[in-house]
Scaffold this active site. Structure first.
Site, PDB file in Angstrom:
ATOM      1  N   GLY A 143       6.013  42.270  19.142  1.00 20.88           N
ATOM      2  CA  GLY A 143       6.457  40.970  19.769  1.00 20.88           C
ATOM      3  C   GLY A 143       7.441  40.238  20.221  1.00 20.88           C
ATOM      4  CB  ILE A 145      12.447  42.633  20.763  1.00 22.35           C
ATOM      5  CG1 ILE A 145      13.157  41.461  20.103  1.00 22.35           C
ATOM      6  CG2 ILE A 145      13.223  43.401  21.277  1.00 22.35           C
ATOM      7  CD1 ILE A 145      13.907  41.518  19.062  1.00 22.35           C
ATOM      8  NE  ARG A 225      16.765  46.335  11.060  1.00 23.46           N
ATOM      9  CZ  ARG A 225      16.282  46.160  11.860  1.00 23.46           C
ATOM     10  NH1 ARG A 225      17.202  46.827  13.309  1.00 23.46           N
ATOM     11  NH2 ARG A 225      16.864  45.024  11.700  1.00 23.46           N
ATOM     12  CG  HIS A 273      22.346  48.989  14.715  1.00 25.25           C
ATOM     13  ND1 HIS A 273      21.791  49.285  13.489  1.00 25.25           N
ATOM     14  CD2 HIS A 273      20.885  48.460  14.966  1.00 25.25           C
ATOM     15  CE1 HIS A 273      21.390  48.065  12.781  1.00 25.25           C
ATOM     16  NE2 HIS A 273      20.529  47.524  14.193  1.00 25.25           N
ATOM     17  CB  ILE A 274      26.355  48.744  19.492  1.00 22.50           C
ATOM     18  CG1 ILE A 274      26.197  50.270  20.491  1.00 22.50           C
ATOM     19  CG2 ILE A 274      27.092  49.198  18.836  1.00 22.50           C
ATOM     20  CD1 ILE A 274      25.152  49.998  21.337  1.00 22.50           C
ATOM     21  CB  SER A 275      20.612  47.724  21.546  1.00 22.13           C
ATOM     22  OG  SER A 275      19.884  47.347  20.209  1.00 22.13           O
TER      23      SER A 275
END
Length: 310
Positions: A143, A145, A225, A273-275
């Protein structure tokens, strides 16, 4: 046109958007509990998926919801209405994901930790050189990203390929294959980046069979995820392949329990979860572009298919 914004930075959103769209009536709330009856009559909603999920049944006039996140899991529950057009913010996250992935990848390739150790010993010694050039960079998912990641990989002289459910070709990649052909494609990749959404079809998809197809010295990222990854399968792979590396920005659950063995696995790095944080300025620009399209009756970008979950 009535538009409701639910966000702690709702006033910041409005300060930028109201002058551009004076024909719209704006309703602002920093929390769901602050919504007025008029706000619930809006045709357009800008909110996080979790906030939106709490008010969907009350917003009978809702025609379009824009999620400030890329992931929209909270909106897919069977008991929630789906009478509206849904868009998400995946278009803003490609550059941030590239910064995250390639910061770790370059540090690994250029052996920053080894040279830091030598620095502490006052040791002047060149190590065998490595390069990303000519290496295969495989995205799991093809997709928006992933396509941006592919462009960054190509900048470093890498060969971007992808796995997807359909295997349909995308111009960003040299080659795209279906998951049924993963063994052939993944074995050639030095870098594998999972950018999958959390759907019924992707839950636990990255399992023992998936890792069995990877190179012994692969650098594996999960920035999609946590539920898509079988963490026990990853742990077993990392234990068996000490030259492999894993960088996880998402886990299942989040936060990962302190006693989970992945924390202690030497060839694994976990970040909280900071990317790709949702930056207000990015979301404002994306929403403004789509709102212009919406008001002119044009097709919106980054639409979500409820049946696919992305």
């Amino acid at each position: 046109m009535q538009i409701t914004i639910i966000n702690p930075q709702a006033k910041q959103y409005a300060a930028a958007l109201q002058p551009q769209f004076p024909q719209c009536d704006w309703h602002l709330a920093s929390h769901v509990s602050e919504l007025s009856d008029m706000a619930l009559q809006s045709q357009v909603l800008l909110a996080t998926p979790s906030d939106a999920a709490q008010v969907l049944t009350s917003m009978k006039n809702l025609a379009w919801l824009h999620s400030t996140f890329a992931g929209i899991d909270a909106l897919l529950a069977e008991d929630l209405p789906k009478h509206y057009l849904l868009t998400n913010s995946r278009g803003t996250f490609g550059p941030l994901m590239s910064e995250y992935v390639f910061s770790y990848l370059l540090a690994h390739t250029q052996q920053h930790l080894a040279y830091r150790s030598q620095h502490q010993q006052a040791l002047w010694q060149a190590l065998p050189s490595n390069s990303l050039q000519g290496q295969t960079f495989c995205c799991i998912g093809s997709g928006n990203i992933s396509q941006h990641l592919a462009g960054t990989a190509r900048h470093f002289g890498m060969r971007p390929v992808a796995l997807s459910h359909s295997g349909s070709p995308k111009t960003a990649f040299d080659h795209v294959q279906a998951f049924s052909q993963q063994q052939q494609l993944c074995a050639t990749a030095k870098v594998v980046v999972a950018v999958l959404p959390n759907t019924q079809a992707t839950q636990g998809l990255l399992d023992q069979d998936f890792f069995a197809a990877l190179a012994d010295d692969v650098v594996f990222f999960n920035v999609g995820r946590g539920a898509t990854l079988n963490q026990q399968a990853l742990l077993q792979f990392l234990e068996a392949k000490p030259k492999a590396r894993a960088i996880l920005d998402v886990t299942n659950p989040e936060p990962l329990p302190e006693d989970h063995p992945l924390w202690q696995q030497a060839n694994c790095m976990i970040t909280p979860h900071i990317s790709a944080p949702s930056r207000v300025a990015d979301i404002i620009q994306l929403f403004a572009d789509n709102l212009s399209r919406y008001l002119q009756g044009e097709d919106l970008i980054d639409k979500v298919d409820f049946t696919k979950g992305y």
